[in-house]
Scaffold this active site. Structure first.
Site, PDB file in Angstrom:
ATOM      1  N   PRO A  27       0.808  -1.211   0.000  1.00 57.18           N
ATOM      2  CG  PRO A  27       0.258  -0.734   2.237  1.00 57.18           C
ATOM      3  CD  PRO A  27       1.132  -1.637   1.387  1.00 57.18           C
ATOM      4  NE  ARG A  31       5.189   7.488  -3.634  1.00 59.17           N
ATOM      5  CZ  ARG A  31       4.167   8.117  -3.051  1.00 59.17           C
ATOM      6  NH1 ARG A  31       3.122   7.408  -2.620  1.00 59.17           N
ATOM      7  NH2 ARG A  31       4.175   9.426  -2.905  1.00 59.17           N
ATOM      8  CD  GLU A  72       0.216   4.908  -8.861  1.00 55.26           C
ATOM      9  OE1 GLU A  72      -0.663   5.740  -8.608  1.00 55.26           O
ATOM     10  OE2 GLU A  72       0.550   4.002  -8.078  1.00 55.26           O
ATOM     11  CG  HIS A  81      -2.353   5.714  -5.540  1.00 54.16           C
ATOM     12  ND1 HIS A  81      -1.089   5.963  -6.003  1.00 54.16           N
ATOM     13  CD2 HIS A  81      -2.346   6.164  -4.251  1.00 54.16           C
ATOM     14  CE1 HIS A  81      -0.354   6.547  -5.061  1.00 54.16           C
ATOM     15  NE2 HIS A  81      -1.103   6.671  -3.980  1.00 54.16           N
ATOM     16  N   GLY A 108      -5.529   4.600  -1.362  1.00 54.38           N
ATOM     17  CA  GLY A 108      -5.134   4.510   0.037  1.00 54.38           C
ATOM     18  C   GLY A 108      -5.662   5.635   0.908  1.00 54.38           C
TER      19      GLY A 108
END
Length: 336
Positions: free
Chosen positions: A233, A235, A264, A291, A293
């Protein structure tokens, strides 16, 4: 009369965020859900004094040279690997982040990814939708968190928040970080290799730096116990996604869950441009989210308002909250 400062917002924001800035500044904002191109961001920032930056922005030396009036970059982010802090400092540009408002939502999602991956929730849902349901069958046996060993790599704010939320599950928690930390209730400090060797779930909570890029590569995955589950969760580029796909195909890795992806990480010039197709293929033992999170409405609103406040503080000549005082540094060796 002195003209009010100009602030550029590169992503769509809440009305409250824009209103807070417009009370004292002129605002140019992206009203679309898709990001502006780099050239478009630069063009809009040529005369800007402040910039609210997001994950989709890459702020490097070339960018800053073309935006000479910038005084502050307020990142609506916790990690700032997409911003060249050294180059900004050289030009007198302050960089601020939002250090803690993303912690709880990210930790919650990490737990959700663990459960979804270990208990085959996406596969069960897809089976009912596509094949119907005729009652219980002996199928989709998985891995529960209870009585498992969970290893957390990176025991900063997010890692600690994950550990706190795991305490009620009755699992063993082991953790590694290069920095000292209070082990707290039920957390064992171990070496990096021991996290890999001991854990049924390996959860990543590290920032992206030079030394953490591709930390989980083929060699690291090879040291994980057979059938272990990997959860990211943090990078995307902490993980070599091709190596993960290889390990899933061989069966050594039991599953992979991720909210973040290599494509990303804009600071990496040679990053993959898309997710490895084997990770998204039908039947892949993966759980992938886009993404999200920090995608809790109340949290996102607070994150934006915090970044806005820091921008206004800097433009008013005050020390802004969340000021980045050092760039992302190399971390210590990850074998201790």
């Amino acid at each position: 009369m002195t003209q009010s400062p100009l602030i550029v917002l590169t992503s769509r924001v809440f009305p409250e965020t824009r209103a807070a800035l417009e009370r004292v500044a002129r605002v140019v904002a992206n009203e679309d859900s898709e990001p502006w191109s780099r050239d478009e961001v630069i063009e809009r920032c040529r005369e800007a004094n402040g910039l609210m930056a997001f994950m989709t922005d890459r702020i490097d030396r070339a960018f800053l040279e073309r935006c000479p009036r910038l005084k502050v970059i307020g990142a609506a982010l916790k990690g700032y690997d997409n911003i060249d802090v050294d180059a900004a400092r050289e030009r007198g540009v302050q960089v601020t982040i939002v250090p803690d408002l993303l912690t709880v939502p990210t930790a919650e999602l990490a737990i959700g990814l663990m459960i979804a991956l270990g208990r085959h929730i996406p596969r069960g849902d897809a089976g009912i939708r596509h094949q119907g349901f005729a009652g219980w069958r002996p199928q989709l046996y998985g891995t529960g968190i209870g009585h498992s060993t969970v290893g957390i790599v990176g025991f900063g704010l997010v890692g600690q928040a994950i550990a706190r939320r795991l305490r009620g599950f009755g699992c063993r928690i082991v953790a590694f970080d290069t920095n000292p930390f209070d082990e707290g209730a039920g957390v064992e400090r171990v070496a990096f290799d021991d996290v890999l060797k001991l854990s049924d779930f390996v959860v990543l909570g590290l920032p992206l730096t030079e030394s953490t890029t591709s930390l989980i590569d083929a060699a690291a995955i090879g040291r994980m116990r057979p059938g272990a589950l990997l959860v990211n969760p943090a990078r995307g580029s902490l993980v070599d996604e091709a190596a993960v796909a290889d390990a899933l195909e061989s069966g050594h890795l039991g599953g992979y869950a991720a909210d973040v992806f290599e494509c990303e990480d804009l600071a990496r010039p040679h990053r993959p441009m898309s997710i490895d197709a084997r990770l998204t293929a039908p039947g892949a033992r993966t759980v992938l989210t886009p993404h999200i999170g920090s995608a809790v409405t109340s949290a996102r609103r607070q994150i934006e308002l915090s970044a806005a406040s820091s921008i206004l503080q800097a433009l008013a000549g005050r020390l802004p909250a969340g000021l980045v005082k050092t760039p992302n540094m190399k971390t210590a060796a990850l074998t201790g």
